[in-house]
Enzyme design. Sequence first.
Site, mmCIF file in Angstrom:
data_model
loop_
_atom_site.group_PDB
_atom_site.id
_atom_site.type_symbol
_atom_site.label_atom_id
_atom_site.label_comp_id
_atom_site.label_asym_id
_atom_site.label_seq_id
_atom_site.Cartn_x
_atom_site.Cartn_y
_atom_site.Cartn_z
ATOM 1 N N ARG A 47 81.630 71.757 10.944
ATOM 2 C CA ARG A 47 82.600 72.056 10.022
ATOM 3 C C ARG A 47 83.266 73.296 10.698
ATOM 4 O O ARG A 47 84.532 73.546 10.458
ATOM 5 C CB ARG A 47 82.239 72.128 8.398
ATOM 6 C CG ARG A 47 83.289 72.202 7.683
ATOM 7 C CD ARG A 47 83.941 73.705 7.410
ATOM 8 N NE ARG A 47 83.169 74.619 6.943
ATOM 9 C CZ ARG A 47 82.969 75.841 7.340
ATOM 10 N NH1 ARG A 47 83.900 76.394 8.074
ATOM 11 N NH2 ARG A 47 81.877 76.613 6.878
ATOM 12 N N SER A 54 86.057 93.511 7.862
ATOM 13 C CA SER A 54 87.009 93.362 6.962
ATOM 14 C C SER A 54 88.095 94.351 7.369
ATOM 15 O O SER A 54 89.224 93.864 6.981
ATOM 16 C CB SER A 54 86.200 93.821 5.586
ATOM 17 O OG SER A 54 85.191 93.237 5.424
ATOM 18 N N ILE A 93 82.318 85.736 17.321
ATOM 19 C CA ILE A 93 83.738 84.478 17.518
ATOM 20 C C ILE A 93 82.897 83.288 17.747
ATOM 21 O O ILE A 93 82.290 82.871 18.587
ATOM 22 C CB ILE A 93 84.246 84.948 18.741
ATOM 23 C CG1 ILE A 93 85.084 86.277 18.693
ATOM 24 C CG2 ILE A 93 85.559 83.920 19.008
ATOM 25 C CD1 ILE A 93 85.649 86.692 17.498
ATOM 26 N N SER A 94 83.045 82.274 16.760
ATOM 27 C CA SER A 94 82.672 80.924 16.741
ATOM 28 C C SER A 94 83.243 80.127 17.849
ATOM 29 O O SER A 94 84.584 80.297 18.283
ATOM 30 C CB SER A 94 83.024 80.191 15.523
ATOM 31 O OG SER A 94 82.669 80.843 14.363
ATOM 32 N N ARG A 149 59.744 63.496 -7.504
ATOM 33 C CA ARG A 149 58.525 64.154 -7.502
ATOM 34 C C ARG A 149 58.178 64.309 -9.250
ATOM 35 O O ARG A 149 59.214 64.461 -9.870
ATOM 36 C CB ARG A 149 59.010 65.820 -7.363
ATOM 37 C CG ARG A 149 58.104 66.870 -7.390
ATOM 38 C CD ARG A 149 56.621 66.884 -6.395
ATOM 39 N NE ARG A 149 56.017 67.990 -6.649
ATOM 40 C CZ ARG A 149 54.962 68.032 -5.888
ATOM 41 N NH1 ARG A 149 54.574 66.999 -5.072
ATOM 42 N NH2 ARG A 149 54.091 69.116 -5.870
ATOM 43 N N GLN A 158 64.122 70.284 -18.738
ATOM 44 C CA GLN A 158 65.338 70.744 -18.972
ATOM 45 C C GLN A 158 65.738 72.165 -18.150
ATOM 46 O O GLN A 158 67.118 72.177 -17.789
ATOM 47 C CB GLN A 158 65.656 71.330 -20.351
ATOM 48 C CG GLN A 158 65.776 69.945 -21.397
ATOM 49 C CD GLN A 158 65.843 70.378 -22.678
ATOM 50 O OE1 GLN A 158 65.484 71.697 -23.227
ATOM 51 N NE2 GLN A 158 66.111 69.517 -23.715
ATOM 52 N N ALA A 186 57.591 74.398 -2.893
ATOM 53 C CA ALA A 186 57.210 74.889 -1.719
ATOM 54 C C ALA A 186 57.492 73.913 -0.426
ATOM 55 O O ALA A 186 57.975 74.337 0.535
ATOM 56 C CB ALA A 186 55.750 74.843 -1.570
ATOM 57 N N GLU A 194 85.440 84.761 7.237
ATOM 58 C CA GLU A 194 86.824 84.642 6.511
ATOM 59 C C GLU A 194 87.390 85.504 5.245
ATOM 60 O O GLU A 194 87.595 84.952 4.260
ATOM 61 C CB GLU A 194 87.191 83.238 6.505
ATOM 62 C CG GLU A 194 86.908 82.604 7.857
ATOM 63 C CD GLU A 194 87.854 81.527 8.337
ATOM 64 O OE1 GLU A 194 89.142 81.547 7.585
ATOM 65 O OE2 GLU A 194 87.503 80.833 9.063
HETATM 66 C C1 LIG Z 1 78.560 82.959 11.639
HETATM 67 C C2 LIG Z 1 79.710 83.844 11.805
HETATM 68 C C3 LIG Z 1 81.015 83.308 12.425
HETATM 69 C C4 LIG Z 1 82.011 84.031 12.499
HETATM 70 N N1 LIG Z 1 83.105 83.500 13.280
HETATM 71 C C5 LIG Z 1 84.272 84.421 13.314
HETATM 72 C C6 LIG Z 1 85.280 83.891 14.412
HETATM 73 O O1 LIG Z 1 85.454 82.727 14.789
HETATM 74 N N2 LIG Z 1 86.091 84.654 14.655
HETATM 75 C C7 LIG Z 1 86.262 86.111 13.987
HETATM 76 O O2 LIG Z 1 87.427 86.669 14.169
HETATM 77 N N3 LIG Z 1 85.352 86.572 13.119
HETATM 78 C C8 LIG Z 1 84.249 85.614 13.021
HETATM 79 N N4 LIG Z 1 83.369 86.271 12.303
HETATM 80 C C9 LIG Z 1 83.017 87.667 11.492
HETATM 81 C C10 LIG Z 1 83.531 87.554 10.138
HETATM 82 O O3 LIG Z 1 84.951 87.220 10.140
HETATM 83 C C11 LIG Z 1 83.097 89.014 9.726
HETATM 84 O O4 LIG Z 1 81.889 89.280 9.757
HETATM 85 C C12 LIG Z 1 83.848 89.440 8.337
HETATM 86 O O5 LIG Z 1 85.241 89.543 8.512
HETATM 87 C C13 LIG Z 1 83.206 90.685 7.677
HETATM 88 O O6 LIG Z 1 83.306 91.627 8.578
HETATM 89 P P1 LIG Z 1 81.977 92.513 9.233
HETATM 90 O O7 LIG Z 1 80.846 91.674 9.371
HETATM 91 O O8 LIG Z 1 82.398 93.638 10.228
HETATM 92 O O9 LIG Z 1 81.526 93.328 7.658
HETATM 93 P P2 LIG Z 1 82.165 94.629 7.197
HETATM 94 O O10 LIG Z 1 83.528 94.822 7.078
HETATM 95 O O11 LIG Z 1 81.583 95.715 7.981
HETATM 96 O O12 LIG Z 1 81.571 94.683 5.725
HETATM 97 C C14 LIG Z 1 80.098 95.128 5.221
HETATM 98 C C15 LIG Z 1 80.165 95.134 3.902
HETATM 99 O O13 LIG Z 1 80.727 95.919 3.269
HETATM 100 C C16 LIG Z 1 81.510 95.184 2.219
HETATM 101 N N5 LIG Z 1 82.857 95.805 2.384
HETATM 102 C C17 LIG Z 1 83.769 96.169 3.431
HETATM 103 N N6 LIG Z 1 84.944 96.611 3.054
HETATM 104 C C18 LIG Z 1 84.836 96.738 1.569
HETATM 105 C C19 LIG Z 1 85.717 97.214 0.638
HETATM 106 N N7 LIG Z 1 86.928 97.732 0.589
HETATM 107 N N8 LIG Z 1 85.492 97.090 -0.794
HETATM 108 C C20 LIG Z 1 84.209 96.551 -1.125
HETATM 109 N N9 LIG Z 1 83.364 96.188 -0.352
HETATM 110 C C21 LIG Z 1 83.752 96.085 1.202
HETATM 111 C C22 LIG Z 1 81.654 93.879 3.028
HETATM 112 O O14 LIG Z 1 82.085 93.031 1.913
HETATM 113 C C23 LIG Z 1 80.333 93.830 3.302
HETATM 114 O O15 LIG Z 1 79.481 93.362 2.375
HETATM 115 C C24 LIG Z 1 82.035 85.247 11.962
HETATM 116 C C25 LIG Z 1 81.042 85.861 11.329
HETATM 117 C C26 LIG Z 1 79.882 84.854 11.250
HETATM 118 C C27 LIG Z 1 78.685 85.459 10.302
#
Ligand SMILES: Cc1cc2nc3c(=O)[nH]c(=O)nc-3n(C[C@H](O)[C@H](O)[C@H](O)COP(=O)(O)OP(=O)(O)OC[C@H]3O[C@@H](n4cnc5c(N)ncnc54)[C@H](O)[C@@H]3O)c2cc1C
Length: 402
Positions: free
Chosen positions: A84, A132, A157-158, A268, A279, A340, A363
């Site tokens: 997906r 982010s 990058i996926s 189970r 429940q 388990a 995303e």
């Molecule tokens: C399996 C996988 C596939 C991916 N595929 C792609 C891809 O194809 N292309 C691509 O470009 N990227 C891809 N990514 C990257 C993904 O989009 C980023 O990991 C994501 O945007 C978060 O950025 P970061 O990991 O740098 O975390 P950070 O931005 O460093 O965030 C770290 C923590 O701080 C929190 N945080 C940050 N800013 C704020 C704020 N303003 N307020 C509150 N909390 C905040 C975040 O929620 C998080 O909990 C992929 C990631 C994974 C794990």
Amino acid sequence: MNFELTEEQQSVKKMVRRFVDKEIIPNIQEWDRNGHFEPAILKKLAELQLMGVCIPEEYGGVGMDYNTLAIVCEELERGDTAYRTAVSVHTGLNSMTILQWGTEEQKQKYLVPQALGHKIAAFGLTEPNAGSDVAAMNTTATRDGDYYVLNGSKTWISLCDVADNFLIFAKTDHDLGHKGITAFIVERSFDGVQTKAIKGKLGIRAGNTGEVFLMDVKVPVANRLGEEGEGFKIAMSALDNGRFTVAAGAVGLISASLEASLKYCHERKTFGKEIGKHQLVQQMIANMSANLEISRLLVFKAGWLKNQGKRNTKETSLAKWISCNAAFDAANDAVQIHGAYGYSDEYPVERFLRNSKAPVIYEGTREIHTIMQGEYALGYREDKLLRKQLPAWPFEQASITN
Ligand SMILES: Cc1cc2nc3c(=O)[nH]c(=O)nc-3n(C[C@H](O)[C@H](O)[C@H](O)COP(=O)(O)OP(=O)(O)OC[C@H]3O[C@@H](n4cnc5c(N)ncnc54)[C@H](O)[C@@H]3O)c2cc1C
């Protein structure tokens, strides 16, 4: 209002389900254990015309509506998140962005082979120091005559090792923050492009994720998507479509967690009865059932807005936020219900739990979507019309060509 799937949508749903049951589910445990991404699956998805399901026929797709893409993603993630994710980046983040923003030449050259599944596409936004906070990116694009020269690196990058084409975001003007970002279509075959997979992931182990290095990569000006400085808007509009597919996939993961849990509840026995009769177990099942329904409705509402050609950033963010959290909870409860046994890979639910975490991060993290929804509710954020729109469905010639 009509909540029923059309006959076409029902037949696509059945077709993808059959495909997943035959080609993915029997192999996925081994692929997941070995960290193996199986490229043949993408080839077969292309044969089924699923790599461009909502791309107009003029551009190599089958021209179905955006909710059909959601159905494909839901059914694929019932099998595993890896495939997906592949459709999310290939179709949602890349092809649909070229459909929305590309020139006719770019559509002919890149969108057509991608929609046919002859070429695979990825999306390079994230960098080691910019997730982010997109505007913190350091990759640069410097104009040199008819080319831009790109330098920098992307991470997480996926499909990094699999893709033929990448949508890469780079700074053409460092001083302008997010207004200095520009989007480029970069081919793997261009000199200076290298990729490397990330090992040791918590989940989506059957998926290919990694780094893209750009070393003095000469990209023709004709490969710039949109105008200089328009990259941030393009990236955010791409996420409207990527997030939609992620949300739809999460519906599939809730469905898979519920399916596995219902089966186990009847098998189970404890204290002389099926565990489904307790429940507190029923409460977990009830939550999964309710969240399945809620999430699917939110996804279809966002898809309906796309079909109407209306902006849907708010609704897509809501669908992504709610359904990904719900999928994580559903997978967690599915492990709990299996006791388990849920803690070993004898059952698929431990994989569901590991897989369900990434969509809560990528995303737009859970926190980013929470903030977005708060800001929308408070009136601090509103969506304005973009220079280029994703064409409404049914597709009309005027809205799909430039
Ligand atoms: C399996 C996988 C596939 C991916 N595929 C792609 C891809 O194809 N292309 C691509 O470009 N990227 C891809 N990514 C990257 C993904 O989009 C980023 O990991 C994501 O945007 C978060 O950025 P970061 O990991 O740098 O975390 P950070 O931005 O460093 O965030 C770290 C923590 O701080 C929190 N945080 C940050 N800013 C704020 C704020 N303003 N307020 C509150 N909390 C905040 C975040 O929620 C998080 O909990 C992929 C990631 C994974 C794990």
